[in-house]
Scaffold this motif. Structure first.
Motif, PDB file in Angstrom:
ATOM      1  N   LEU A  27      34.676  11.394  39.540  1.00  0.00           N
ATOM      2  CA  LEU A  27      33.710  11.485  40.629  1.00  0.00           C
ATOM      3  C   LEU A  27      33.415  10.088  41.134  1.00  0.00           C
ATOM      4  CD1 LEU A  27      31.238  14.075  39.091  1.00  0.00           C
ATOM      5  CD2 LEU A  27      32.742  14.433  41.052  1.00  0.00           C
ATOM      6  N   CYS A  28      33.607   9.891  42.435  1.00  0.00           N
ATOM      7  CA  CYS A  28      33.271   8.611  43.054  1.00  0.00           C
ATOM      8  C   CYS A  28      31.949   8.772  43.788  1.00  0.00           C
ATOM      9  CB  CYS A  28      34.352   8.159  44.027  1.00  0.00           C
ATOM     10  SG  CYS A  28      33.948   6.539  44.744  1.00  0.00           S
ATOM     11  N   HIS A  29      31.007   7.898  43.473  1.00  0.00           N
ATOM     12  CA  HIS A  29      29.672   7.952  44.056  1.00  0.00           C
ATOM     13  C   HIS A  29      29.443   6.861  45.099  1.00  0.00           C
ATOM     14  CE1 HIS A  29      28.370  10.843  40.987  1.00  0.00           C
ATOM     15  NE2 HIS A  29      29.123  10.142  40.167  1.00  0.00           N
ATOM     16  N   CYS A  30      30.492   6.120  45.488  1.00  0.00           N
ATOM     17  CA  CYS A  30      30.294   5.026  46.439  1.00  0.00           C
ATOM     18  C   CYS A  30      29.813   5.580  47.779  1.00  0.00           C
ATOM     19  CB  CYS A  30      31.568   4.197  46.602  1.00  0.00           C
ATOM     20  SG  CYS A  30      32.815   4.907  47.697  1.00  0.00           S
ATOM     21  N   ARG A  31      29.124   4.762  48.527  1.00  0.00           N
ATOM     22  CA  ARG A  31      28.571   5.193  49.817  1.00  0.00           C
ATOM     23  C   ARG A  31      29.676   5.563  50.802  1.00  0.00           C
ATOM     24  NH1 ARG A  31      25.193   7.659  51.084  1.00  0.00           N
ATOM     25  NH2 ARG A  31      24.487   6.617  52.954  1.00  0.00           N
ATOM     26  N   VAL A  40      27.345  14.141  47.926  1.00  0.00           N
ATOM     27  CA  VAL A  40      26.730  13.101  47.114  1.00  0.00           C
ATOM     28  C   VAL A  40      27.754  12.350  46.268  1.00  0.00           C
ATOM     29  CG1 VAL A  40      24.463  14.196  47.093  1.00  0.00           C
ATOM     30  CG2 VAL A  40      26.114  14.737  45.289  1.00  0.00           C
ATOM     31  N   SER A  41      28.967  12.880  46.189  1.00  0.00           N
ATOM     32  CA  SER A  41      30.078  12.213  45.521  1.00  0.00           C
ATOM     33  C   SER A  41      31.368  12.862  46.011  1.00  0.00           C
ATOM     34  CB  SER A  41      29.971  12.333  43.990  1.00  0.00           C
ATOM     35  OG  SER A  41      30.087  13.680  43.592  1.00  0.00           O
ATOM     36  N   ALA A  42      32.477  12.236  45.666  1.00  0.00           N
ATOM     37  CA  ALA A  42      33.791  12.794  45.973  1.00  0.00           C
ATOM     38  C   ALA A  42      34.508  13.037  44.662  1.00  0.00           C
ATOM     39  CB  ALA A  42      34.590  11.840  46.851  1.00  0.00           C
ATOM     40  N   ALA A  43      35.040  14.231  44.489  1.00  0.00           N
ATOM     41  CA  ALA A  43      35.856  14.552  43.319  1.00  0.00           C
ATOM     42  C   ALA A  43      37.294  14.204  43.670  1.00  0.00           C
ATOM     43  CB  ALA A  43      35.722  16.025  42.967  1.00  0.00           C
ATOM     44  N   LEU A  44      37.883  13.270  42.896  1.00  0.00           N
ATOM     45  CA  LEU A  44      39.198  12.731  43.226  1.00  0.00           C
ATOM     46  C   LEU A  44      40.149  12.785  42.044  1.00  0.00           C
ATOM     47  CD1 LEU A  44      37.892   9.604  45.154  1.00  0.00           C
ATOM     48  CD2 LEU A  44      38.886  11.667  46.176  1.00  0.00           C
ATOM     49  N   LYS A  45      41.428  12.968  42.341  1.00  0.00           N
ATOM     50  CA  LYS A  45      42.502  12.939  41.345  1.00  0.00           C
ATOM     51  C   LYS A  45      43.438  11.802  41.716  1.00  0.00           C
ATOM     52  CE  LYS A  45      45.646  14.182  38.314  1.00  0.00           C
ATOM     53  NZ  LYS A  45      45.532  13.500  37.039  1.00  0.00           N
ATOM     54  N   GLY A  46      43.537  10.809  40.852  1.00  0.00           N
ATOM     55  CA  GLY A  46      44.452   9.699  41.078  1.00  0.00           C
ATOM     56  C   GLY A  46      45.885  10.130  40.804  1.00  0.00           C
ATOM     57  N   VAL A  47      46.793   9.784  41.721  1.00  0.00           N
ATOM     58  CA  VAL A  47      48.208  10.149  41.582  1.00  0.00           C
ATOM     59  C   VAL A  47      49.068   8.970  42.016  1.00  0.00           C
ATOM     60  CG1 VAL A  47      47.769  12.609  41.979  1.00  0.00           C
ATOM     61  CG2 VAL A  47      48.363  11.144  43.917  1.00  0.00           C
ATOM     62  N   GLU A  48      50.330   9.005  41.614  1.00  0.00           N
ATOM     63  CA  GLU A  48      51.282   8.013  42.086  1.00  0.00           C
ATOM     64  C   GLU A  48      51.702   8.395  43.503  1.00  0.00           C
ATOM     65  OE1 GLU A  48      54.539   7.065  39.418  1.00  0.00           O
ATOM     66  OE2 GLU A  48      53.302   7.798  37.751  1.00  0.00           O
ATOM     67  N   ARG A  49      51.595   7.468  44.398  1.00  0.00           N
ATOM     68  CA  ARG A  49      51.921   7.709  45.808  1.00  0.00           C
ATOM     69  C   ARG A  49      53.345   8.276  45.960  1.00  0.00           C
ATOM     70  NH1 ARG A  49      49.636   5.214  50.455  1.00  0.00           N
ATOM     71  NH2 ARG A  49      48.509   3.803  49.082  1.00  0.00           N
ATOM     72  N   ALA A  50      54.292   7.748  45.195  1.00  0.00           N
ATOM     73  CA  ALA A  50      55.688   8.174  45.306  1.00  0.00           C
ATOM     74  C   ALA A  50      55.898   9.631  44.882  1.00  0.00           C
ATOM     75  CB  ALA A  50      56.581   7.257  44.479  1.00  0.00           C
ATOM     76  N   ARG A  51      54.942  10.201  44.163  1.00  0.00           N
ATOM     77  CA  ARG A  51      55.088  11.577  43.688  1.00  0.00           C
ATOM     78  C   ARG A  51      54.474  12.599  44.643  1.00  0.00           C
ATOM     79  NH1 ARG A  51      53.809  11.546  37.353  1.00  0.00           N
ATOM     80  NH2 ARG A  51      55.008  13.463  37.437  1.00  0.00           N
ATOM     81  N   VAL A  52      53.891  12.129  45.743  1.00  0.00           N
ATOM     82  CA  VAL A  52      53.298  13.023  46.739  1.00  0.00           C
ATOM     83  C   VAL A  52      54.344  13.313  47.811  1.00  0.00           C
ATOM     84  CG1 VAL A  52      51.496  13.289  48.487  1.00  0.00           C
ATOM     85  CG2 VAL A  52      50.989  12.099  46.344  1.00  0.00           C
ATOM     86  N   ARG A  53      54.517  14.588  48.114  1.00  0.00           N
ATOM     87  CA  ARG A  53      55.415  15.001  49.191  1.00  0.00           C
ATOM     88  C   ARG A  53      54.633  15.893  50.151  1.00  0.00           C
ATOM     89  NH1 ARG A  53      59.312  18.901  50.741  1.00  0.00           N
ATOM     90  NH2 ARG A  53      58.887  20.287  48.990  1.00  0.00           N
ATOM     91  N   TRP A  54      54.558  15.482  51.404  1.00  0.00           N
ATOM     92  CA  TRP A  54      53.880  16.268  52.433  1.00  0.00           C
ATOM     93  C   TRP A  54      54.858  17.347  52.886  1.00  0.00           C
ATOM     94  CZ3 TRP A  54      49.005  15.318  52.139  1.00  0.00           C
ATOM     95  CH2 TRP A  54      48.579  14.057  51.737  1.00  0.00           C
ATOM     96  N   THR A  55      54.509  18.612  52.674  1.00  0.00           N
ATOM     97  CA  THR A  55      55.438  19.712  52.928  1.00  0.00           C
ATOM     98  C   THR A  55      55.259  20.338  54.303  1.00  0.00           C
ATOM     99  OG1 THR A  55      53.960  21.282  51.828  1.00  0.00           O
ATOM    100  CG2 THR A  55      55.668  20.233  50.480  1.00  0.00           C
ATOM    101  N   ALA A  56      54.172  20.077  54.958  1.00  0.00           N
ATOM    102  CA  ALA A  56      53.961  20.514  56.342  1.00  0.00           C
ATOM    103  C   ALA A  56      53.800  19.223  57.138  1.00  0.00           C
ATOM    104  CB  ALA A  56      52.734  21.432  56.447  1.00  0.00           C
ATOM    105  N   GLN A  57      52.729  19.066  57.791  1.00  0.00           N
ATOM    106  CA  GLN A  57      52.454  17.828  58.533  1.00  0.00           C
ATOM    107  C   GLN A  57      51.700  16.842  57.640  1.00  0.00           C
ATOM    108  OE1 GLN A  57      51.204  18.544  62.466  1.00  0.00           O
ATOM    109  NE2 GLN A  57      50.143  16.593  62.684  1.00  0.00           N
ATOM    110  N   GLU A  58      51.958  15.562  57.799  1.00  0.00           N
ATOM    111  CA  GLU A  58      51.183  14.551  57.074  1.00  0.00           C
ATOM    112  C   GLU A  58      49.761  14.534  57.610  1.00  0.00           C
ATOM    113  OE1 GLU A  58      52.284  10.659  56.115  1.00  0.00           O
ATOM    114  OE2 GLU A  58      54.407  11.124  55.913  1.00  0.00           O
ATOM    115  N   PRO A  59      48.815  14.073  56.787  1.00  0.00           N
ATOM    116  CA  PRO A  59      47.445  13.994  57.295  1.00  0.00           C
ATOM    117  C   PRO A  59      47.301  12.892  58.337  1.00  0.00           C
ATOM    118  CG  PRO A  59      47.584  12.988  55.124  1.00  0.00           C
ATOM    119  CD  PRO A  59      48.926  13.606  55.411  1.00  0.00           C
TER     120      PRO A  59
END
Length: 150
Positions: A27-31, A40-59
């Motif tokens: 949980l990240c509580h930074c402003r 009030v926070s962001a729930a985040l999962k850290g991953v290796e960038r190279a292991r992410v594959r955008w299967t539809a459109q990229e964000p």
């Protein structure tokens, strides 16, 4: 042992697959995260960038600070990523709520606790109500879809 998991935005325009080795998240509580998610926070999962594959459109990406940008869907507004902007960054974070099975992840730490809102950290003892037990919400879904959403 690596496993491929999937996720994406609310409308389905942005989809991804990512290889993960564990179910650890944080949980990240930074402003910045509070403002970016409206929570009030962001729930985040850290991953290796190279292991992410955008299967539809990229964000789409928004430069949220001089050191980072955030991926999101410009059609539905779903926050999807936190990424440092420097070229040598090998990791990124995906929002836990954007995974297809977010319940598998477990928070292992709090980050940026100087901005943490203590009253929102331990809410387990608060009373709860199920969606189907709220007539106003339930009836709207039934009128619109014929059933409650997943």
């Amino acid at each position: 042992m690596s496993e491929t998991v999937t996720g994406g935005c609310q409308c389905g325009r942005v989809r991804y697959e990512v290889g993960i080795d564990d179910d650890d998240a944080y949980l990240c509580h930074c402003r910045m995260c509070q403002r970016a998610t409206g929570g009030v926070s962001a729930a985040l999962k850290g991953v290796e960038r190279a292991r992410v594959r955008w299967t539809a459109q990229e964000p789409d990406r928004y430069r949220s600070s001089p050191i980072a940008h955030r991926g999101f869907c410009s059609a539905c507004g779903t926050p999807l990523t936190f990424e440092f902007s420097d070229a040598d960054s090998t990791h990124m974070d995906l929002t836990v709520g954007s995974f297809d099975q977010p319940g598998r992840f477990r928070p292992t730490q709090h980050f940026a606790i100087e901005s943490r809102h203590a009253a929102w950290v331990d809410t387990g003892a608060l009373p709860g109500i199920r969606s189907e037990d709220n007539p106003s919400t339930r009836d709207r879904w039934i009128r619109t879809l014929g059933h409650l959403p997943d």
